[in-house]
Design a protein around this motif. Structure first.
Motif, PDB file in Angstrom:
ATOM      1  N   ASP A 245      -7.077   5.480  -1.437  1.00 10.09           N
ATOM      2  CA  ASP A 245      -5.913   4.847  -0.820  1.00 10.09           C
ATOM      3  C   ASP A 245      -6.338   3.960   0.336  1.00 10.09           C
ATOM      4  OD1 ASP A 245      -3.420   5.431  -1.897  1.00 10.09           O
ATOM      5  OD2 ASP A 245      -3.497   7.493  -1.185  1.00 10.09           O
ATOM      6  N   GLU A 246      -5.404   3.145   0.774  1.00  8.73           N
ATOM      7  CA  GLU A 246      -5.602   2.421   2.029  1.00  8.73           C
ATOM      8  C   GLU A 246      -5.924   3.438   3.124  1.00  8.73           C
ATOM      9  OE1 GLU A 246      -3.020  -0.672   4.801  1.00  8.73           O
ATOM     10  OE2 GLU A 246      -2.064   1.088   3.950  1.00  8.73           O
TER      11      GLU A 246
ATOM     12  N   HIS B  11       0.836  -1.210   0.000  1.00 10.21           N
ATOM     13  CA  HIS B  11       0.000   0.000   0.000  1.00 10.21           C
ATOM     14  C   HIS B  11       0.867   1.255   0.000  1.00 10.21           C
ATOM     15  CE1 HIS B  11      -3.986  -1.745   0.366  1.00 10.21           C
ATOM     16  NE2 HIS B  11      -3.540  -2.597   1.281  1.00 10.21           N
TER      17      HIS B  11
ATOM     18  N   ARG C 110      -7.245   8.246  -9.345  1.00 11.66           N
ATOM     19  CA  ARG C 110      -6.989   6.999  -8.625  1.00 11.66           C
ATOM     20  C   ARG C 110      -8.137   6.708  -7.690  1.00 11.66           C
ATOM     21  NH1 ARG C 110      -2.735   7.942  -4.668  1.00 11.66           N
ATOM     22  NH2 ARG C 110      -2.807   5.698  -4.355  1.00 11.66           N
TER      23      ARG C 110
ATOM     24  N   ARG D 298       0.776   4.329  -2.796  1.00  2.00           N
ATOM     25  CA  ARG D 298       0.580   5.740  -2.474  1.00  2.00           C
ATOM     26  C   ARG D 298       1.753   6.570  -2.998  1.00  2.00           C
ATOM     27  NH1 ARG D 298       0.506   5.249   2.625  1.00  2.00           N
ATOM     28  NH2 ARG D 298      -1.699   4.724   2.774  1.00  2.00           N
TER      29      ARG D 298
ATOM     30  N   ASP E 178      -2.940   2.931  -8.719  1.00  5.09           N
ATOM     31  CA  ASP E 178      -4.049   2.177  -8.139  1.00  5.09           C
ATOM     32  C   ASP E 178      -3.599   0.798  -7.686  1.00  5.09           C
ATOM     33  OD1 ASP E 178      -6.335   3.707  -8.038  1.00  5.09           O
ATOM     34  OD2 ASP E 178      -6.924   3.283 -10.108  1.00  5.09           O
TER      35      ASP E 178
END
Lengths: 444, 444
Positions: free
Chosen positions: A344-345, A129, A341, A133, A138
């Motif tokens: 995010d996590e 992850h 995108r 980022r 993605d």
């Protein structure tokens, strides 16, 4: 391509988005088939054609479920994922390496990632992850949990405005198949496992499934998303089903219960920590999860406002998992075209994961006991000493067959374990015949 | 704000995204409560604070379920949605007007829209979706179908790489509550409706629910997304439940069936058209939808690769629907921050909607007949004449109570209707006691 450079052009003029596929087994070959068979629909839904740039395999000459232009096959996975003409990397190899190295290399070169790799995400999600980022790409992984069942996207997006209390479900099809067979035919674990292997539901080495590793990885992923907290496989309390006997199943059935391997992700009562566990448990036969047969999966989500939601479907299988992979491919492809995108996590809540001992649960305990007056009093005393309240107790059989079957109220798992330990030391207890957690009675 | 102008700034420095709420009834007041109670979580998940800019209501001084700063309340909805400091408009008024005018005005000024308005989307989706596309704004409407159940996002996104064959489900909680009561207590429709009204499950004027209008609007929305085709409420064949009698329910029960109001969206066998219908139907008691009790909703999706998926949860209710609204608010807020938009309406497949007569289904027909030799032969002849094959036939009762109960094989609905018409004209048929479609037996 630069993100967004195709926006606004009619679909026909847009250059294709090119996909590198890593792995061409059960799932990979179905991804190839669907990319081909659904090409027109996919183009219409994405806004540009999707094109297979190459398929990395271990052996070129292996027989596959789908025909592939030999020119597309390569054993040089690293060469493939770093090619300039690749936009999206789809990883369905599984396992930690070389999957991790390949994914990281692809991200570094700006590729979008679609993966079904629960083991990698659960073991080293931070690295994966973090790289997504950092490189602004993605990372989609719907297929990693629940096969075809849309689970991660609903949890992450549909419930983004809600407060999830608990996720509870059957997330491993192999063990559910085995337990279902044991329940419906009286088979032993070994016989049910052999049948599952013969039918292709279990692998030659079934460890990952029957010991709960697969379910634990999925539980870690589900808990991470549900609670906005990073959870790794190592945080998950894990017990498999290899010690479940036909007698356990029969005795559960006699009491109106069925044994399932459950993944349970739950906030503590004060909301300040979360518990994540995978273990066999007894659930009432009237519970909706009790009706999940064969290799199907089903997951309950309990949220503050939404209440109880259930998601049900095929948890594994080539076409089923490929469906989830394709859904993610469409999403990342659309994002590339739009120059954006997906989310995010999210780990902002950063809640500690408490040990299993802190978990509040209920136990079903069967004790082989001496059949004489005062036995119940001494057993009850042990429970009381550990502050575990008994809900029901029943004596079954007489003489040498005498058995006490006890179901407790909710108590801390540590107290329950300590109770069982003390019971083992009691002279009047000949054996602790079975100990199993009881779940799903409160939410009936 | 210009989309994207907050990107890259730490969350604390980002200016809030401001929300105009239209309507403050059951759902709206819960949206206000959640925006307040979950403010910190929402800010962390969105990346910027969400702020209530104003709430448009019909009457300022009405008692509400939630306390609202009087300065936020206004009766000037148009003034509110066109304010420069509003980013997102949340519409939970329902109905066609003034909702449509307000949404269109808001879109024209670049606001993102979140709505729960199934009636408007099903009646005039073309206008609303068209305006969203033209003005480049988001239009999210998860709450319009299935309350808290994530349905539209999974259909639209998770299954974007699959081929949906059929969507079949219970999408109206009021009618499910009524039919469930009739089934479990033997109540008449009128009594069950009154109970539902007393408990707040049915409105004072229950027409929209019991006549199937609500379910038809939802079916149109589901079909549109599932088949990438524009479907309006007018395309949906609609029958309500007002004519279901306690005798119908009892007779279905005696045969192992339960009556449910189903919404069914299905491709024709050749895949070249779709059928969308809402009507009561008999389903086997062993079917998972048969176990959906009270006001719950559940929807099956059958897709080429994913197989059968089921989604279950609360189909209505203030907090439940608000959960879906909040999920959409988070999504459109994230999109605004990222300077992007969610997927547009997808209607590229543009399949014709075939009339109910073309639908292939099965019938259960109960005939009050004269109890004399040759009756079955003459009845069977009528079915044969219309090319409808009989699966089972059973005579019940004798003399004046004689009844023939016939279940057909699959046939075109038009042929089945014509058969029933001919039966009505037969002198030996004293009455057609009941006619009901049978669903859900093929997918058991």
């Amino acid at each position: 391509m630069k993100p967004g450079d195709a926006v606004g052009k009619p679909a026909g003029e847009r250059r294709p988005l090119r996909i590198a596929l890593l792995g061409c087994g059960t799932v990979g070959s179905q991804v190839v088939r669907l990319l081909r068979e659904q090409a027109r629909d996919l183009e219409a839904r994405v806004g540009a054609p999707l094109e297979l740039a190459g398929v990395a395999v271990r052996r070129i000459d292996r027989r596959r479920d789908v025909e592939i232009d030999p020119a597309l096959l390569t054993t040089d996975a690293m060469g493939l994922v770093t090619r300039d003409d690749v936009d999206i990397v789809v990883e369905v190899i599984g396992g930690i390496e070389p999957a991790r190295t390949l994914i990281l290399a692809a991200m570094e070169r700006g590729k979008s990632i679609v993966t079904a790799n629960k083991a990698l995400l659960a073991e080293d999600g931070a690295t994966i992850h973090g790289a997504a980022r950092r490189h602004g790409v993605d990372l989609y992984f719907e297929a990693s949990v629940g096969g075809a069942i849309p689970l991660l996207r609903p949890l992450r997006e549909s419930l983004a405005g809600d407060h999830v209390h608990r996720v509870l479900g059957i997330v491993n099809g192999t063990t559910n198949y085995i337990l279902d067979k044991m329940d419906s035919t009286g088979a032993s674990f070994t016989d049910a496992l052999e049948e599952a292997q013969a039918l292709g539901y279990a692998e030659a080495d079934p460890t990952a499934d029957v010991e709960g590793f697969d379910a634990a990885a999925k539980a870690a992923i589900l808990a991470g998303i549900a609670f906005h907290t990073r959870v790794t496989a190592a945080d998950v309390h894990r017990e498999g089903i290899t010690e479940i006997t036909a007698a356990d199943v029969a005795s559960a059935a006699a009491m109106g219960y069925v044994i399932k391997l459950l993944a349970i992700c739950a906030r503590s009562e004060d909301g300040r920590s979360v518990g994540v566990r995978v273990h066999p448990a007894m659930i009432p036969r009237s519970h909706p999860l009790a009706g999940v047969r064969e290799a199907y999966n089903a997951v309950f989500v309990e949220a503050e406002s939404a209440g109880r939601l259930m998601f049900y479907g095929a948890g594994a299988g080539g076409p089923q998992t490929a469906s989830a992979v394709l859904g993610d491919i469409v999403a990342v492809a659309r994002n590339r075209l739009a120059g954006t995108r997906g989310p995010d996590e999210s780990t902002y809540a950063d809640l500690p994961v408490h040990p299993i001992g802190e978990t509040v649960t209920r136990y079903h305990v069967a004790l082989d006991v001496a059949d004489k007056p005062g036995v119940l009093a001494r057993v009850a005393e042990i429970f009381a000493k550990h502050d575990v309240s008994i809900q029901t107790v029943r004596q079954e059989g007489h003489g040498d067959d005498a058995q006490l079957v006890i179901v407790t109220h909710h108590a801390k798992d540590a107290a329950l374990s300590a109770t069982v330990e003390s019971l083992r030391e009691l002279d009047i207890v000949r054996a602790v015949a079975s100990v199993m957690r009881v779940e799903g009675e409160d939410e009936r």
